[in-house]
Design a protein around this motif. Structure first.
Motif, PDB file in Angstrom:
ATOM      1  N   TRP A  49       0.842  -1.197   0.000  1.00 16.18           N
ATOM      2  CA  TRP A  49       0.000   0.000   0.000  1.00 16.18           C
ATOM      3  C   TRP A  49       0.874   1.243   0.000  1.00 16.18           C
ATOM      4  N   LYS A  50       0.275   2.377  -0.401  1.00 13.08           N
ATOM      5  CA  LYS A  50       0.979   3.654  -0.423  1.00 13.08           C
ATOM      6  C   LYS A  50       0.675   4.407   0.864  1.00 13.08           C
ATOM      7  N   THR A  51       1.712   4.944   1.474  1.00 13.00           N
ATOM      8  CA  THR A  51       1.556   5.635   2.747  1.00 13.00           C
ATOM      9  C   THR A  51       0.908   7.005   2.554  1.00 13.00           C
ATOM     10  N   LYS A  52      -0.002   7.335   3.436  1.00 12.33           N
ATOM     11  CA  LYS A  52      -0.622   8.666   3.454  1.00 12.33           C
ATOM     12  C   LYS A  52       0.183   9.609   4.331  1.00 12.33           C
ATOM     13  N   TYR A  53       0.770   9.049   5.411  1.00 12.99           N
ATOM     14  CA  TYR A  53       1.557   9.846   6.342  1.00 12.99           C
ATOM     15  C   TYR A  53       2.940   9.230   6.515  1.00 12.99           C
ATOM     16  N   ALA A  54       3.933  10.085   6.740  1.00  7.99           N
ATOM     17  CA  ALA A  54       5.271   9.603   7.081  1.00  7.99           C
ATOM     18  C   ALA A  54       5.280   9.135   8.534  1.00  7.99           C
ATOM     19  N   PHE A  55       6.158   8.173   8.834  1.00  7.52           N
ATOM     20  CA  PHE A  55       6.286   7.720  10.215  1.00  7.52           C
ATOM     21  C   PHE A  55       7.710   7.282  10.522  1.00  7.52           C
ATOM     22  N   LEU A  56       8.007   7.254  11.812  1.00 12.40           N
ATOM     23  CA  LEU A  56       9.301   6.850  12.353  1.00 12.40           C
ATOM     24  C   LEU A  56       9.057   5.689  13.303  1.00 12.40           C
ATOM     25  N   GLY A  57       9.837   4.607  13.174  1.00  8.67           N
ATOM     26  CA  GLY A  57       9.611   3.476  14.062  1.00  8.67           C
ATOM     27  C   GLY A  57      10.755   2.495  14.087  1.00  8.67           C
ATOM     28  N   ILE A  58      10.562   1.444  14.878  1.00  7.65           N
ATOM     29  CA  ILE A  58      11.566   0.378  15.019  1.00  7.65           C
ATOM     30  C   ILE A  58      11.003  -0.880  14.396  1.00  7.65           C
ATOM     31  N   ASN A  59      11.728  -1.410  13.412  1.00  7.54           N
ATOM     32  CA  ASN A  59      11.228  -2.593  12.696  1.00  7.54           C
ATOM     33  C   ASN A  59      11.964  -3.858  13.107  1.00  7.54           C
ATOM     34  N   LEU A  60      11.479  -4.981  12.617  1.00  8.79           N
ATOM     35  CA  LEU A  60      12.105  -6.275  12.866  1.00  8.79           C
ATOM     36  C   LEU A  60      12.994  -6.642  11.692  1.00  8.79           C
ATOM     37  N   SER A  61      14.291  -6.704  11.937  1.00 12.04           N
ATOM     38  CA  SER A  61      15.268  -7.175  10.941  1.00 12.04           C
ATOM     39  C   SER A  61      15.185  -6.419   9.622  1.00 12.04           C
ATOM     40  N   GLY A  62      14.922  -5.112   9.691  1.00  9.03           N
ATOM     41  CA  GLY A  62      14.888  -4.300   8.486  1.00  9.03           C
ATOM     42  C   GLY A  62      13.675  -4.530   7.614  1.00  9.03           C
ATOM     43  N   SER A  63      12.648  -5.181   8.155  1.00  8.02           N
ATOM     44  CA  SER A  63      11.476  -5.552   7.367  1.00  8.02           C
ATOM     45  C   SER A  63      10.350  -4.534   7.533  1.00  8.02           C
ATOM     46  N   THR A  64       9.171  -4.877   7.024  1.00  7.88           N
ATOM     47  CA  THR A  64       7.985  -4.026   7.197  1.00  7.88           C
ATOM     48  C   THR A  64       7.150  -4.474   8.387  1.00  7.88           C
ATOM     49  N   LEU A  65       7.713  -5.298   9.255  1.00  8.12           N
ATOM     50  CA  LEU A  65       7.082  -5.656  10.524  1.00  8.12           C
ATOM     51  C   LEU A  65       7.665  -4.741  11.595  1.00  8.12           C
TER      52      LEU A  65
END
Length: 327
Positions: A49-65
């Motif tokens: 999907w295409k993001t509507k808003y930018a975000f900052l976070g911590i992921n698992l192993s560089g993934s989209t989880l």
């Protein structure tokens, strides 16, 4: 394991925080602090999907989880482990006209699409979670989907808990205490608080047991007698709830430290929670973090680092997906 707490400053700005309690350091497995821009197509395990808003976070192993994050509109949230969660097969979900999302991708889906808790409540019934493998972990992720529930808080202070306990469909709870831990489900924890109604933030006074015997408190803190001190999720929920709701409101400059001081009460040292007799493997707090929802900043403390690291959405580069490695 894991504990979430959010607090409000004396200027009514929100700060969302959590501990991540695991048997491993996620940054040893390639987890990263990531900035995802808006209008960016996330190539997820689910349907991209295409993001509507930018975000900052911590992921698992560089993934989209993702474990947790904050978006440019000040919505913050994360997942905490919940073995009571359930899943459904993608085909069953799609037959109902719903969107199937991997349980680890609920965080980026919400942060990239919504601004408020009300919007989350309006849209969460349109999706259900699947129990897919964790592809980012390779062989380690086969047959081990992320078992989780979720909590989000917006800039207005509204907070919600989402629990996929009905074949991957969500139950929704307003989070009025500003805390979440793990099993059992959130409604059980709220009921359990009734066992601790005697706890308060004021020292107990002398007790005249009879005409001759007067019992005096031994020390300050007597109002907190009975507050549980172990690391089970019910005890962490009670302890964090009372501390969070008894502390004074502080300035925005002091708020991240105030949040960390509460989270320190549920920080689990490595080695004190071995999984079974003779085991060297234990749950421990691999990191704790605090998100400034007003400024879009992340304050991060990792178990093997003494310093607090800072990251900000202000460092976002237009249309670029930015990763920061934690060594």
């Amino acid at each position: 394991m894991c504990t979430h707490v959010h607090i409000t400053s004396n200027k009514n700005n929100l700060y969302w925080g959590r501990t991540l309690d695991t048997t491993f350091n996620p940054f040893d497995l390639g987890s990263k602090v990531t900035i995802v821009p808006k209008n960016f197509t996330l190539d997820t395990q689910s349907t991209p999907w295409k993001t509507k808003y930018a975000f900052l976070g911590i992921n698992l192993s560089g993934s989209t989880l993702y474990f947790d994050g904050v978006n440019e509109k000040g919505l913050a949230g994360g997942l905490l482990f919940l073995t009571a969660c359930t899943w459904d097969k993608k085909e069953n979900i799609e037959k109902e006209g719903l969107t199937a999302i991997n349980s680890g991708e609920i965080i980026p889906w919400i942060l990239s699409n919504f601004e408020t808790v009300d919007e989350i409540k309006e849209n969460i019934s349109k999706v259900a979670v699947t129990g897919d493998d964790i592809l980012a972990l390779g062989e380690l992720g086969k047959g081990h989907p992320i078992t989780a529930h979720y909590t989000f808080t917006d800039k207005m202070g509204n907070s919600v808990v989402l629990e996929p306990t009905n074949n991957g469909r969500f139950r929704i709870f307003d989070n009025t205490v500003g805390v979440m831990t793990n099993d059992p489900t959130f409604d059980w924890h709220m009921t359990n608080l009734g066992n601790y109604i005697q706890v308060k933030g004021v020292n107990r006074q002398q007790n005249h047991l009879n005409n001759e015997a007067v019992i005096a408190p031994i020390s300050n803190g007597s109002g907190l007698l009975g507050l549980p001190g172990d690391y089970t999720s019910p005890s962490r929920f009670v302890r964090a709830t009372y501390l969070r709701n008894l502390v004074d409101k502080v300035s925005d400059e002091e708020a991240p430290s105030q949040l960390f001081s509460i989270l320190n009460s549920v920080w689990i040292p490595k080695g004190v929670e071995c999984l079974f007799e003779g085991s060297d493997t234990s749950n421990f707090t691999s990191y704790m973090c605090a998100y400034d929802q007003n400024l879009g900043k992340l304050y991060l403390r990792v178990y093997n680092h003494i310093d607090t690291m800072e990251f900000s959405l202000d460092n976002m580069v237009e249309n670029q997906y930015v990763n920061y490695s934690i060594n």
